[in-house]
Design a protein around this motif. Sequence first.
Motif, PDB file in Angstrom:
ATOM      1  N   ASN A   1       9.327 100.530 -82.605  1.00 48.13           N
ATOM      2  CA  ASN A   1      10.229 101.053 -81.576  1.00 48.13           C
ATOM      3  C   ASN A   1       9.509 101.558 -80.327  1.00 48.13           C
ATOM      4  O   ASN A   1      10.162 101.904 -79.336  1.00 48.13           O
TER       5      ASN A   1
ATOM      6  N   ASP B   1       7.845 101.582 -76.877  1.00 46.11           N
ATOM      7  CA  ASP B   1       7.871 100.747 -75.674  1.00 46.11           C
ATOM      8  C   ASP B   1       6.429 100.552 -75.217  1.00 46.11           C
ATOM      9  O   ASP B   1       5.822 101.454 -74.645  1.00 46.11           O
TER      10      ASP B   1
ATOM     11  N   ARG C   1      11.216  89.551 -80.158  1.00 43.22           N
ATOM     12  CA  ARG C   1      11.314  90.837 -79.486  1.00 43.22           C
ATOM     13  C   ARG C   1       9.950  91.500 -79.592  1.00 43.22           C
ATOM     14  O   ARG C   1       9.575  91.978 -80.649  1.00 43.22           O
TER      15      ARG C   1
ATOM     16  N   ASP D   1       4.927  90.135 -82.450  1.00 41.34           N
ATOM     17  CA  ASP D   1       6.216  90.403 -83.081  1.00 41.34           C
ATOM     18  C   ASP D   1       6.001  91.393 -84.222  1.00 41.34           C
ATOM     19  O   ASP D   1       5.339  91.070 -85.223  1.00 41.34           O
TER      20      ASP D   1
ATOM     21  N   ARG E   1      16.272  95.527 -85.212  1.00 40.20           N
ATOM     22  CA  ARG E   1      15.726  94.177 -85.142  1.00 40.20           C
ATOM     23  C   ARG E   1      16.492  93.209 -86.042  1.00 40.20           C
ATOM     24  O   ARG E   1      16.932  93.567 -87.131  1.00 40.20           O
ATOM     25  N   ASP E   2      16.576  91.979 -85.589  1.00 40.73           N
ATOM     26  CA  ASP E   2      17.231  90.905 -86.333  1.00 40.73           C
ATOM     27  C   ASP E   2      16.289  90.433 -87.449  1.00 40.73           C
ATOM     28  O   ASP E   2      15.169  89.991 -87.177  1.00 40.73           O
TER      29      ASP E   2
END
Length: 366
Positions: free
Chosen positions: A158, A160, A221, A255, A302-303
Amino acid sequence: MSQIQLAQPSAAAATEDVSAPVDLVALARWMDENGLESGPVHAVSRIGGGTQNILLRFRRGAREFIFRHPPAHPRPESNKTMIRESRVLAALASTGVPHPRLIATCTDETVLGAVFYLMEPVAGFNATVAMPGQAKESPELRHAMGFALIDGLVALANVDHEAVGLSDFGRLDGFLERQVGRWAAELESYHRYPEWSGRGELGDVHGIGAWLEQNRPVGMRPGIMHGDYHIGNVLYHADGSLAAIVDWEMATLGDPLMDLGRLLSTWPDGDGPPVLSMRVDPSTGFPTREALIARYAKKSARDLSNLPWFEILACYKLGILLEGTYARAQAGKADPATGARLHATAIALLERARQRITSNREKVQQ
């Protein structure tokens, strides 16, 4: 914390500990120049681990320090790795990710012959070394320890990376596309050791790579990756919460689901040989892999639809890396017993990858 005021001694007064693998006098002199306590460097002890890097705990003045330095015979990339490690630790200072706090970094190789850095000590235990007290007695606490692993991973994912100054910490363009080719080339490189018995016992490694290429996720992502996330690379508080994530030498941008895949790749689930284990004792009470995935899904946005791909990639990558130690051992450049153990693990990991591919195909066909 207030510091005890001591008379300022010469750096040459640093303890001449013949067991210390670095020049403590030079270290004390550098610490003097950077205002890091005063007095002799003493109570020096070496900290063991799964790395060849030099890791020491020592005292100076009113403070304890953890010292990290490349091995006595540094690898070509060792100094760069030290700088990257210290950089990511510095970046995490403003986040909620549990990690050792960076104190200072020395990039002047003339001080001790290589880059090194100092960290704050972390009070905690490594579950792969010893399970103390309640952790050894309580399955419930060990269950919490498993979930704490996931919570730490989510906290890192998480972050940034741009906000903490790590926008250039890795090459994101084509990251997933590069993975299979990179590790396939690594496996081929072991032929430089004529003594290596080859890939025969590893099974169809090419088939795993082909499946990964054909099923690669489209897009990702991005975020900060630890690079080698497993239970042996964290320290726990007595209550089972994470005290720190350690050993950041493989950290990069990519990732973050690769870290989850790495954790799952060696997590026992009853369908693999005993060689695939967390190497903790006792191991009962820890959450199942399904429970870990559910925890990640609950805590992260997240997926996870492509998670099987990331676990299979982790098995492929780690299996190839471990086989490298076996190849070096056969060439007389690594411990034979360690090489044989890691070879067995590599075989098991690559077999798990094939099992996961089969399971994934069956799910798709249903």
